[in-house]
Write a protein that holds these residues in place. Structure first.
Motif, PDB file in Angstrom:
ATOM      1  N   VAL A  86       0.880  -1.167   0.000  1.00 20.71           N
ATOM      2  CA  VAL A  86       0.000   0.000   0.000  1.00 20.71           C
ATOM      3  C   VAL A  86       0.920   1.219   0.000  1.00 20.71           C
ATOM      4  O   VAL A  86       1.511   1.574   1.018  1.00 20.71           O
ATOM      5  CB  VAL A  86      -0.957   0.004   1.207  1.00 20.71           C
ATOM      6  N   ASP A  87       1.060   1.804  -1.176  1.00 25.24           N
ATOM      7  CA  ASP A  87       1.994   2.903  -1.383  1.00 25.24           C
ATOM      8  C   ASP A  87       1.613   4.104  -0.529  1.00 25.24           C
ATOM      9  O   ASP A  87       0.461   4.528  -0.519  1.00 25.24           O
ATOM     10  CB  ASP A  87       1.984   3.278  -2.866  1.00 25.24           C
ATOM     11  N   GLY A  88       2.558   4.615   0.221  1.00 26.43           N
ATOM     12  CA  GLY A  88       2.298   5.753   1.094  1.00 26.43           C
ATOM     13  C   GLY A  88       1.821   5.379   2.474  1.00 26.43           C
ATOM     14  O   GLY A  88       1.715   6.230   3.351  1.00 26.43           O
ATOM     15  N   GLY A  89       1.501   4.104   2.675  1.00 28.02           N
ATOM     16  CA  GLY A  89       1.156   3.582   3.994  1.00 28.02           C
ATOM     17  C   GLY A  89      -0.055   4.243   4.646  1.00 28.02           C
ATOM     18  O   GLY A  89      -0.953   4.763   3.986  1.00 28.02           O
ATOM     19  N   MET A  90      -0.048   4.199   5.973  1.00 26.65           N
ATOM     20  CA  MET A  90      -1.157   4.763   6.743  1.00 26.65           C
ATOM     21  C   MET A  90      -1.252   6.269   6.579  1.00 26.65           C
ATOM     22  O   MET A  90      -2.343   6.839   6.668  1.00 26.65           O
ATOM     23  CB  MET A  90      -1.015   4.394   8.230  1.00 26.65           C
ATOM     24  N   LYS A  91      -0.136   6.928   6.314  1.00 27.67           N
ATOM     25  CA  LYS A  91      -0.180   8.367   6.068  1.00 27.67           C
ATOM     26  C   LYS A  91      -1.056   8.656   4.850  1.00 27.67           C
ATOM     27  O   LYS A  91      -1.903   9.536   4.876  1.00 27.67           O
ATOM     28  CB  LYS A  91       1.229   8.914   5.895  1.00 27.67           C
ATOM     29  N   ARG A  92      -0.866   7.881   3.802  1.00 26.26           N
ATOM     30  CA  ARG A  92      -1.677   8.051   2.586  1.00 26.26           C
ATOM     31  C   ARG A  92      -3.115   7.587   2.840  1.00 26.26           C
ATOM     32  O   ARG A  92      -4.064   8.171   2.331  1.00 26.26           O
ATOM     33  CB  ARG A  92      -1.038   7.279   1.434  1.00 26.26           C
ATOM     34  N   TRP A  93      -3.274   6.508   3.606  1.00 29.99           N
ATOM     35  CA  TRP A  93      -4.594   5.978   3.946  1.00 29.99           C
ATOM     36  C   TRP A  93      -5.481   7.091   4.517  1.00 29.99           C
ATOM     37  O   TRP A  93      -6.616   7.287   4.088  1.00 29.99           O
ATOM     38  CB  TRP A  93      -4.425   4.835   4.948  1.00 29.99           C
ATOM     39  N   VAL A  94      -4.939   7.816   5.480  1.00 33.88           N
ATOM     40  CA  VAL A  94      -5.687   8.905   6.118  1.00 33.88           C
ATOM     41  C   VAL A  94      -5.876  10.063   5.137  1.00 33.88           C
ATOM     42  O   VAL A  94      -6.948  10.666   5.078  1.00 33.88           O
ATOM     43  CB  VAL A  94      -4.963   9.365   7.403  1.00 33.88           C
ATOM     44  N   GLU A  95      -4.845  10.348   4.358  1.00 30.73           N
ATOM     45  CA  GLU A  95      -4.904  11.444   3.391  1.00 30.73           C
ATOM     46  C   GLU A  95      -6.052  11.285   2.395  1.00 30.73           C
ATOM     47  O   GLU A  95      -6.679  12.271   1.994  1.00 30.73           O
ATOM     48  CB  GLU A  95      -3.571  11.508   2.648  1.00 30.73           C
ATOM     49  N   VAL A  96      -6.329  10.045   1.988  1.00 30.31           N
ATOM     50  CA  VAL A  96      -7.411   9.814   1.018  1.00 30.31           C
ATOM     51  C   VAL A  96      -8.766   9.581   1.686  1.00 30.31           C
ATOM     52  O   VAL A  96      -9.742   9.243   1.023  1.00 30.31           O
ATOM     53  CB  VAL A  96      -7.077   8.665   0.026  1.00 30.31           C
ATOM     54  N   GLY A  97      -8.814   9.761   3.012  1.00 31.19           N
ATOM     55  CA  GLY A  97     -10.081   9.700   3.724  1.00 31.19           C
ATOM     56  C   GLY A  97     -10.555   8.329   4.140  1.00 31.19           C
ATOM     57  O   GLY A  97     -11.733   8.159   4.470  1.00 31.19           O
TER      58      GLY A  97
END
Length: 111
Positions: A86-97
């Motif tokens: 999962v590219d970008g990890g949990m930081k990206r997970w939260v970023e995309v809502g």
């Protein structure tokens, strides 16, 4: 991502709702905030707990930023699993809502 094209990856927004999501972060990171459907096996425990990871479906691997999960993705794929980082990890997970929850009473956040 420094691992380049050797690592199959998907954006956090594209992880299917019913995916097997493997969170390889440490316990304190997990406790602070994780995807509700994730399965938690810290990276350091994975070799002892690999039998818990299904081989009959894609495994989406996540960490904080995508670095540890990329390493785990490579290792799983080399051992016969079908894994994607999962590219970008949990930081990206939260970023995309995408939703997260914490263990305990405090607010969820990415540690």
């Amino acid at each position: 991502m420094i691992f380049g094209e050797d690592v199959p990856a998907v954006d956090a927004a594209d992880v299917p709702q019913d995916a097997y999501l493997l969170d390889v972060r440490e316990q304190d990171e997990w406790d602070a905030g994780h995807a509700p459907q994730a399965v938690h096996i810290p990276m350091g425990e994975l070799s002892d707990r690999a039998a818990e990871v299904p081989r009959d479906r894609d495994v989406y691997v996540i960490c904080r930023s995508g670095m540890r999960s990329a390493q785990v993705t490579i290792a799983l794929n080399n051992a016969g699993w079908l894994a994607k980082n999962v590219d970008g990890g949990m930081k990206r997970w939260v970023e995309v809502g995408r939703p997260i929850r914490a263990e305990g009473d405090g607010p969820a956040y990415v540690a």
